[in-house]
Scaffold this active site. Structure first.
Site, PDB file in Angstrom:
ATOM      1  CB  SER A 253      33.950  13.924 -10.521  1.00 30.70           C
ATOM      2  OG  SER A 253      34.182  13.044  -9.447  1.00 30.70           O
ATOM      3  CE  LYS A 254      39.848  18.415 -11.391  1.00 29.37           C
ATOM      4  NZ  LYS A 254      39.103  19.613 -11.093  1.00 29.37           N
TER       5      LYS A 254
END
Ligand code: GLU
Length: 487
Positions: A253-254
């Site tokens: 994820s980010k």
């Protein structure tokens, strides 16, 4: 072996992610390795979420990464069109074939009815599925429902069989229980196919030999195999590539780094570094080597060496690779890539005069060893562009306070002003000569001069810095440092 025909089939519904780029790369490498064909097909059947902008973004990123395609959107080919929304007639025809064979049926259930049914099924502990309410409607039933104004969807009749085995080139045999698969919609009432149906029709009509895609589609594969079988078509070979996880083994994820290719492009990652990095997300030669050019990847890539275990996204590794490529690439190439970053930082305006370009090459050559990505340039080049230098570091200030400094700087300033051209070699000789005049050598020369010229006591080779700055700036900064010292 069949001719290799592989495809990358993105849904243009948002930014182009690392995972999508990795799938594209593995397909491309496989095609190039075996002299096959790489197809790019756009799966835009989600009308609400798909956009041309996202499609263009994906195609531009593929081109940027160097992944050219032989058939597909924009380039055309014998199996087009390559955008699913432009192939609706084909899906309609195939759905009609399934209807004729009784492998599919018209379903008149409304969204509300289906939702109520799902709830009831869930309450009884069933995970999903469809009750089969429309399975055996007579032509009269159909006519009555249509007269009510209902528009039918077309549903696939899942055959009675115990299990479906997916033979996967990465994961081996994976068996799925058929009873878990309820009759599923293949064509919605608006004539738009569902993913599982369109993908099968397209993979067949485009003679796709190998489907290489993300693991998340493994669970769709039994439905697709049922459709291939019902339509009397041979199934392609499947290879499902592992998920990408962060270093902490949670889903990428980010938090673990940018997830969109565009973000890496914007920061000044090189396509070579990103391709190299993506290739190692789930594939390896088995050896220690980590740096591969695109040609080397083509020669060595194989599905046998694609790993079943999750790929770990290691940003440090990408950073290391990017630094490596920045240092190794031809200087003109890195200079050209640097220009937009320097423009953005306000250091340059284009077009550049030829001498200015030559000068810029020297600057980039000098600082590139400090860069992780090209965006970092702005933190390393200020002293070459600005008129003045700020002495921010305490140590630099201390270096300038030495008692020998005024004599040294005065000598050097004079020598610099008198010299015809300040090359790096000339600068080296002048530093030595100025030291001799002031009775100092080595660090006693280099540290204060570096402090005066750059504001820091560390950095690239001093003689090269002097050549880049040129006579005026060097002399001016030496004089400026002396004035500062005496003030
Ligand atoms: N459109 C699908 C996706 O973007 C492609 C799946 C496939 O390759 O079959 O995930």
């Amino acid at each position: 072996m069949l001719p290799v025909r592989v495809r990358f089939a993105p849904s243009p519904t948002g930014p182009f992610h690392i995972g999508g780029a990795r799938s594209a790369l593995f397909n491309w490498l496989y095609a190039r390795r075996y002299g096959g064909v790489f197809i790019v097909r756009i799966e835009d059947t989600d009308l609400e979420r798909s956009s041309r902008e996202s499609e263009e973004n994906i195609l531009a990123a593929l081109r940027w990464l160097g992944l050219d395609w032989d058939e597909g959107v924009e380039v055309g080919g014998p199996n087009g069109p390559y955008r699913q929304t432009e192939r609706l007639e084909l899906y309609q025809r195939c759905a009609e074939q399934l209807l004729r064979q009784k492998d599919a049926y018209r379903c008149y259930c409304t969204e509300a009815e289906l939702a109520a049914e799902r709830e009831a099924l869930l309450a009884r502990g069933a995970l999903s599925g469809y009750s089969g309410r429309c399975r055996d409607l007579s032509p009269e039933d159909c006519a009555r429902l249509e007269a009510e104004g209902r528009k039918p969807a077309i549903r696939f009749r899942v055959p009675d069989q115990d299990a479906i085995v997916v033979r996967d080139l990465v994961r081996g045999e994976v068996s799925f229980d058929c009873s878990d698969i309820g009759d599923f919609i293949i064509l919605k009432s608006d004539g738009i196919p569902t993913y599982n149906f369109a993908v099968v029709v397209d993979d067949h009509s485009m003679s796709v030999s190998h489907v290489i895609r993300a693991e998340e589609h493994l669970s769709n594969t039994p439905r697709q195999i049922l459709l291939f079988n019902a339509l009397g078509w041979e199934t392609p070979q499947f290879a499902h590539v592992s998920l990408i996880l962060g270093k902490d083994r949670s889903k990428m994820s980010k938090r673990h780094g940018a997830t969109a290719i565009e973000q890496y492009q914007e920061k000044g990652y090189l396509p070579e570094a990103l391709v190299n990095f993506l290739a190692l997300l789930g594939w390896s030669t088995g050896g220690e080597e980590e740096v591969f050019s695109l040609d080397e990847l083509i020669q060595q890539f194989s599905l046998e060496r694609v790993s079943k275990s999750p790929a770990i996204f290691d940003l440090d590794k990408l950073n290391w690779l990017n630094g490596h490529y920045i240092r190794q690439a031809p200087i003109e190439y890195i200079t050209d890539l640097s220009i937009p970053f320097l423009e953005k930082a306000g250091y340059l305006t284009t077009p550049l005069a030829p001498e200015r370009y030559e000068w810029l090459k020297e600057v980039v050559a000098l600082v590139r060893k400090y860069l992780v990505c090209l965006e970092d340039l702005k933190d390393h080049v200020g002293i070459y562009f600005s008129e003045k230098v700020e002495i921010l570091e305490d140590e630099a200030g201390e270096a300038l306070a030495g008692s020998h400094v005024p004599a040294l700087f005065a000598a050097l300033e004079r020598l610099v002003r008198d010299c015809p051209a300040l090359s790096a070699d000339a600068a080296k000789a002048l530093l030595k000569a100025a030291g001799k005049e002031a009775g100092v050598k080595g660090k006693q020369i280099f540290i204060p001069v570096r402090a005066a010229l750059t504001g820091s006591i560390e950095g690239p080779d001093l003689d090269k810095i002097m050549a880049i700055l040129g006579k005026e700036k060097v002399a001016g900064r030496l004089a400026g440092a002396l004035a500062r010292d005496s003030s």
